[in-house]
Design an enzyme around this catalytic site. Structure first.
Site, PDB file in Angstrom:
ATOM      1  N   CYS A   1       0.806  -1.226   0.000  1.00 32.98           N
ATOM      2  CA  CYS A   1       0.000   0.000   0.000  1.00 32.98           C
ATOM      3  C   CYS A   1       0.843   1.281   0.000  1.00 32.98           C
ATOM      4  CB  CYS A   1      -0.950  -0.002   1.194  1.00 32.98           C
ATOM      5  SG  CYS A   1      -0.147  -0.399   2.755  1.00 32.98           S
TER       6      CYS A   1
ATOM      7  N   HIS B   1      -2.867   6.466   4.407  1.00 34.23           N
ATOM      8  CA  HIS B   1      -1.443   6.642   4.717  1.00 34.23           C
ATOM      9  C   HIS B   1      -0.964   7.976   4.152  1.00 34.23           C
ATOM     10  CE1 HIS B   1      -1.502   2.626   6.052  1.00 34.23           C
ATOM     11  NE2 HIS B   1      -0.862   1.996   5.087  1.00 34.23           N
TER      12      HIS B   1
END
Lengths: 333, 333
Positions: free
Chosen positions: B128, B237
């Site tokens: 990710c 994130h």
């Protein structure tokens, strides 16, 4: 010699309160006066077994004061500084108003205590993120000579004062409560802005880290790349730092240096999940340093990476100011 | 041609559920089967107006399945992969088990869609944090050729699955509740560890970002310096990134490239407090990029700094996998 008279200007804020606690912990022998705005006048705090009532800060407040610990914002500090100077009180100032003034020493006692003696009435306390980074790095700088540092910060909400703490505490319960200290919600979020931006898109906090580091290390050529980010943490700033050095770095030597570095606790055993974390450094005077490793992106072997955390209200502000005070007293004796 | 039959393996986890939603949103014309462990078998989810019951994943599950979206952990994935291969189902796998296998393409459709066609039954979905960084950087890489990247991450707890989310939600109410997904409390804290450490003190997540970036960009010499940190944020994130390039960088040109970069939203007006933040990218497929500026620590003008955020469950996992699926279907037609 009569007892020193020490004042805290801005005694009721987060840093002022921490200064009071540091003076108590370090058993500084003094008469203490506490000043704040008229709104806080009349509040009382205990110090060395006595109750001290907060007085409104006025033009004549500094008469017979030897040393002032300044814990007010820039604009307020600029207002009262001439009052302190009129009465020849020496000021250890935590605001950023005078930090880059060439006549004002900017001091981290573990790094440049000798600069204290050059003062002309004002000694500046550096920015919190700068203190934490430089305490972590200083021994490595002495050994390997850092010429470039690349820093990303993870800064606690208490860096924005009591309001910042309230914002986070309120918003984790109810995310719809608006921020008072930040432009956006901070709970479950982060904000890559601390202070205003200049025309190149660099924030005040990022410039402080560059320019104050240069001044403290007496190295106007130090190269600093910095991104400052507010994170939903109550207390203690963390920093991810890469340093590029004139000398090849050696990680074992770096660990050895940090083991005995003043103001530092080496917490560096990742295999056993030992590394610095802000919960562990909160309400501590030491800067924790860990995650030491060679920078795999520098094949010349002149760079290393580390992670550090420190309590920005203690070592990043109040403790550092009281350490300067202690050095000042020692120099005078 | 008969309707494609698609399966999600690990359909009840955070990524599996997001894959289901992405298939729905993108109106993928298919028969859908949902697989999970025996504990989740019998649960039902709505898809394109029909109710689909979760089946226990078994050796014969993949009979007559054309494409599998894999959303299970490495060890589980390694167990069922031979079952999928026996039935010639093509697998788009979100685990890290096969990502660096030279026979397995590792694909971000905005970057290297041509690699999809080289598959031999497995296509891997990257990590990710790697997807978010590379989507943000790819157009800059094409223009300026990045040879070194220095990354510090701010990674949400949902990267550790539903347990990580629960930990944070519980601990902001009662900090004494122990973590189940992390080695330490995560509320009001951060943890500079994501995955195990190797003997050089580099974490799994940090290695993934290095090695997967090299593979996706087909540049085995790419230099990567990375520090991965878990922060008390629920979703999305963030990454603070410095890139060093072969060509001199130009910020206006960089902005222009990012304005039209696929998968990117440029949010870069710091004077008006516009920059990427995880709350804004949550549940979005785009990676937000901002805080673009020249790196003041590189006097040669070959470096720049930026900040990016992306939803790691969507673009960092499910969306990217479904985009690969769409490209695969298009190639087959």
């Amino acid at each position: 010699m009569s007892k020193l008279t020490i004042a805290i200007a801005g005694a009721t804020g987060a840093v002022g309160q921490q200064m009071l606690q540091c003076l108590e912990e370090r058993k500084i022998d003094c008469e203490l006066r506490l000043f704040a705005s008229y709104r806080s006048a009349g509040k009382a705090f205990s110090f060395q077994g006595k109750e001290i009532v907060v007085e409104e800060l006025k033009e004549e407040s500094f008469e017979n004061i030897d040393i002032v610990l300044g814990a007010t914002e820039n604009d307020i500090t600029k207002k009262w500084m001439p009052w302190a100077q009129k009465h020849h009180a020496v000021v250890i100032d935590n605001s950023s108003a005078y930090r880059l003034d060439p006549n004002v020493p900017l001091v981290i006692p573990e790094i440049n205590p000798e600069d204290i003696q050059k003062h002309q009435g004002i000694i500046a306390n550096p920015n919190c993120a700068t203190i934490i980074a430089l305490v972590a790095l200083n021994q490595l700088h002495q050994e390997f000579h850092i010429h470039r540092m690349i820093v990303s910060t993870y800064q606690a909400v208490s860096g924005a004062g009591v309001k910042g703490v309230k914002d986070l505490e309120n918003q984790v319960k109810d995310p719809s409560i608006p921020s008072t200290a930040f432009p956006y919600p901070i709970a479950f979020n982060l904000i890559p802005q601390i202070g205003d931006f200049d025309e190149n898109g660099i924030s005040k906090e990022e410039w402080k880290l560059q320019n104050e580091s240069r001044k403290i290390w007496h190295d106007p050529n130090l190269l600093v790349n910095c991104t400052c980010v507010r994170v939903p943490i109550l207390r203690s700033h963390s920093e991810s730092i890469t340093i590029e050095c004139d000398q090849p770095v050696n990680i074992d030597k770096a660990r050895e240096l940090l083991e005995s570095a003043e103001g530092v606790k080496l917490v560096d055993d990742p295999q056993n999940q030992q590394y610095p974390m802000p919960l562990d450094t909160s309400d501590q005077d030491l800067v924790f340093v860990g995650r030491l490793r060679k920078d795999p992106s520098d094949p010349t072997g002149h760079s290393m990476i580390l992670f550090c955390c420190g309590d920005q209200i203690r070592k990043g502000a109040a403790t550092n100011a009281v350490q300067i005070l202690q050095a000042l007293i020692q120099n005078q004796n």
